[in-house]
Design an enzyme around this catalytic site. Sequence first.
Site, mmCIF file in Angstrom:
data_model
loop_
_atom_site.group_PDB
_atom_site.id
_atom_site.type_symbol
_atom_site.label_atom_id
_atom_site.label_comp_id
_atom_site.label_asym_id
_atom_site.label_seq_id
_atom_site.Cartn_x
_atom_site.Cartn_y
_atom_site.Cartn_z
ATOM 1 N N ILE A 31 0.826 -1.213 0.000
ATOM 2 C CA ILE A 31 0.000 0.000 0.000
ATOM 3 C C ILE A 31 0.863 1.268 0.000
ATOM 4 O O ILE A 31 0.403 2.338 -0.404
ATOM 5 C CB ILE A 31 -0.952 -0.029 1.223
ATOM 6 C CG1 ILE A 31 -2.173 0.836 0.996
ATOM 7 C CG2 ILE A 31 -0.235 0.355 2.510
ATOM 8 C CD1 ILE A 31 -3.277 0.649 2.030
ATOM 9 N N GLY A 93 12.615 -3.418 11.330
ATOM 10 C CA GLY A 93 11.589 -2.566 10.735
ATOM 11 C C GLY A 93 10.278 -3.284 10.457
ATOM 12 O O GLY A 93 9.492 -2.842 9.618
ATOM 13 N N HIS A 100 6.053 -12.094 5.634
ATOM 14 C CA HIS A 100 5.918 -11.629 4.251
ATOM 15 C C HIS A 100 7.279 -11.331 3.662
ATOM 16 O O HIS A 100 8.187 -10.880 4.343
ATOM 17 C CB HIS A 100 5.026 -10.382 4.161
ATOM 18 C CG HIS A 100 5.409 -9.272 5.101
ATOM 19 N ND1 HIS A 100 5.096 -9.288 6.443
ATOM 20 C CD2 HIS A 100 6.072 -8.104 4.890
ATOM 21 C CE1 HIS A 100 5.543 -8.190 7.021
ATOM 22 N NE2 HIS A 100 6.159 -7.451 6.100
ATOM 23 N N HIS A 102 9.048 -8.860 0.986
ATOM 24 C CA HIS A 102 8.932 -7.682 0.135
ATOM 25 C C HIS A 102 9.706 -7.979 -1.145
ATOM 26 O O HIS A 102 10.911 -8.281 -1.093
ATOM 27 C CB HIS A 102 9.592 -6.456 0.788
ATOM 28 C CG HIS A 102 8.946 -5.971 2.040
ATOM 29 N ND1 HIS A 102 8.082 -4.890 2.058
ATOM 30 C CD2 HIS A 102 9.045 -6.391 3.327
ATOM 31 C CE1 HIS A 102 7.688 -4.670 3.312
ATOM 32 N NE2 HIS A 102 8.261 -5.556 4.091
HETATM 33 P P1 5GP Z 1 6.942 -4.684 7.401
HETATM 34 O O1 5GP Z 1 7.342 -3.313 7.860
HETATM 35 O O2 5GP Z 1 6.126 -5.396 8.438
HETATM 36 O O3 5GP Z 1 8.072 -5.501 6.878
HETATM 37 O O4 5GP Z 1 6.028 -4.459 6.135
HETATM 38 C C1 5GP Z 1 4.646 -4.292 6.193
HETATM 39 C C2 5GP Z 1 4.218 -3.673 4.895
HETATM 40 O O5 5GP Z 1 2.825 -3.828 4.757
HETATM 41 C C3 5GP Z 1 4.525 -2.193 4.777
HETATM 42 O O6 5GP Z 1 5.410 -1.962 3.683
HETATM 43 C C4 5GP Z 1 3.153 -1.556 4.580
HETATM 44 O O7 5GP Z 1 3.184 -0.489 3.648
HETATM 45 C C5 5GP Z 1 2.315 -2.722 4.097
HETATM 46 N N1 5GP Z 1 0.903 -2.638 4.456
HETATM 47 C C6 5GP Z 1 0.390 -2.362 5.684
HETATM 48 N N2 5GP Z 1 -0.956 -2.424 5.650
HETATM 49 C C7 5GP Z 1 -1.293 -2.750 4.383
HETATM 50 C C8 5GP Z 1 -2.550 -2.961 3.732
HETATM 51 O O8 5GP Z 1 -3.631 -2.858 4.316
HETATM 52 N N3 5GP Z 1 -2.504 -3.307 2.416
HETATM 53 C C9 5GP Z 1 -1.324 -3.434 1.740
HETATM 54 N N4 5GP Z 1 -1.401 -3.763 0.438
HETATM 55 N N5 5GP Z 1 -0.141 -3.237 2.317
HETATM 56 C C10 5GP Z 1 -0.121 -2.906 3.632
#
Ligand code: 5GP
Length: 114
Positions: A31, A93, A100, A102
């Site tokens: 997002i 982070g 997940h 990236h």
């Molecule tokens: P993290 O920081 O946990 O590695 O990555 C989480 C990611 O999920 C972030 O890059 C954030 O932008 C994305 N994200 C959070 N909420 C949502 C959502 O509701 N939909 C989508 N498509 N991405 C999300």
Amino acid sequence: MTDCIFCKIAQGEIPADKVYEDEQVIAFPDINPQAPVHILVIPRRHIPGILEVKDQDRDLLAHLHKVANQVAVEKGLSERGFRVVINCKADGGQEVYHLHFHLLGGRKMNWPPG
Ligand code: 5GP
Ligand code: ZN
């Protein structure tokens, strides 16, 4: 996990523009993209993060890699390359505690990461 945003996306409760899905794995755009291509590749099953990956998850983890590979190719990233990232806990982070990958591409990535 009832309050997990990625479980809700996996179950269709929160919409996402899926670029891949099967029984085990889905992929959808982040997002808040950090690159021209920024896709999240996740297991449907709730695993909080890489620290919770078990021996019996071996096939699932291999499959996540293969899906990341396939999506990268489909997004035209295979020639110039791309980056796959797993963030873990605060120093890594991590914001969403559902495992997940990236998949980031379409620009030159920095090393070391900030
Ligand atoms: P993290 O920081 O946990 O590695 O990555 C989480 C990611 O999920 C972030 O890059 C954030 O932008 C994305 N994200 C959070 N909420 C949502 C959502 O509701 N939909 C989508 N498509 N991405 C999300
Ligand atoms: Zn979850």
